[in-house]
Design a protein around this motif. Structure first.
Motif, PDB file in Angstrom:
ATOM      1  N   UNK A  41      -3.309   2.463  -6.326  1.00 14.61           N
ATOM      2  CA  UNK A  41      -4.612   3.060  -6.032  1.00 14.61           C
ATOM      3  C   UNK A  41      -5.353   3.421  -7.325  1.00 14.61           C
ATOM      4  N   UNK A  42      -4.638   4.052  -8.258  1.00 15.77           N
ATOM      5  CA  UNK A  42      -5.254   4.432  -9.534  1.00 15.77           C
ATOM      6  C   UNK A  42      -5.752   3.218 -10.303  1.00 15.77           C
ATOM      7  N   UNK A  43      -4.978   2.148 -10.282  1.00 14.40           N
ATOM      8  CA  UNK A  43      -5.384   0.926 -10.972  1.00 14.40           C
ATOM      9  C   UNK A  43      -6.603   0.306 -10.290  1.00 14.40           C
ATOM     10  N   UNK A  44      -6.579   0.252  -8.972  1.00 15.46           N
ATOM     11  CA  UNK A  44      -7.692  -0.341  -8.224  1.00 15.46           C
ATOM     12  C   UNK A  44      -8.990   0.435  -8.424  1.00 15.46           C
ATOM     13  N   UNK A  45      -8.878   1.739  -8.628  1.00 13.61           N
ATOM     14  CA  UNK A  45     -10.063   2.588  -8.796  1.00 13.61           C
ATOM     15  C   UNK A  45     -10.389   2.866 -10.260  1.00 13.61           C
ATOM     16  N   UNK A  46      -9.781   2.098 -11.149  1.00 16.24           N
ATOM     17  CA  UNK A  46     -10.023   2.224 -12.588  1.00 16.24           C
ATOM     18  C   UNK A  46      -9.743   3.622 -13.139  1.00 16.24           C
ATOM     19  N   UNK A  47      -8.792   4.317 -12.528  1.00 13.42           N
ATOM     20  CA  UNK A  47      -8.368   5.621 -13.038  1.00 13.42           C
ATOM     21  C   UNK A  47      -7.427   5.416 -14.220  1.00 13.42           C
ATOM     22  N   UNK A  48      -6.631   4.351 -14.147  1.00 11.93           N
ATOM     23  CA  UNK A  48      -5.726   4.003 -15.238  1.00 11.93           C
ATOM     24  C   UNK A  48      -5.935   2.541 -15.595  1.00 11.93           C
ATOM     25  N   UNK A  49      -5.568   2.203 -16.821  1.00 11.42           N
ATOM     26  CA  UNK A  49      -5.615   0.825 -17.281  1.00 11.42           C
ATOM     27  C   UNK A  49      -4.222   0.222 -17.253  1.00 11.42           C
ATOM     28  N   UNK A  50      -4.136  -1.005 -17.709  1.00 10.30           N
ATOM     29  CA  UNK A  50      -2.855  -1.718 -17.706  1.00 10.30           C
ATOM     30  C   UNK A  50      -1.817  -0.997 -18.570  1.00 10.30           C
ATOM     31  N   UNK A  51      -2.214  -0.543 -19.758  1.00 15.06           N
ATOM     32  CA  UNK A  51      -1.272   0.159 -20.632  1.00 15.06           C
ATOM     33  C   UNK A  51      -0.698   1.404 -19.984  1.00 15.06           C
TER      34      UNK A  51
END
Length: 92
Positions: free
Chosen positions: A18-28
């Protein structure tokens, strides 16, 4: 190594997705969270576990590199994540 129940693991993975999909976190950050929350490993331990150099892992987590998709998939596979590249076609 972190001992998690199946339910705890699912909750962590759902939150990360969810965080990745909502740009809360990046790949790193995703890589770091998989390493720490799911496996409780140091960078050196995790790098050895997935068979890459610890420098490469550090650079990915810090965002200091632009690794190939195959490398990112190797790093994220233990968390059950897989990246794919979508091609964009534009008719002229």
């Amino acid at each position: 190594m972190v001992r998690l129940s199946g339910e705890q693991r699912k909750e962590i993975l759902a939150q990360l997705e969810n965080d990745l999909a909502n740009n809360v976190i990046g790949i790193g950050d995703l890589v770091k969270q998989v390493r720490t929350q799911l496996y409780g490993m140091t960078q050196t331990q995790y790098a050895k576990f997935i068979k890459i150099s610890d420098k490469t892992l550090r650079d990915i987590e810090k965002g200091n590199t632009d690794p190939r998709v195959s490398v990112l998939n190797k790093v994220l596979a233990p968390g059950g994540f897989q990246l794919s590249v979508r091609s964009v076609r534009r008719d002229i």
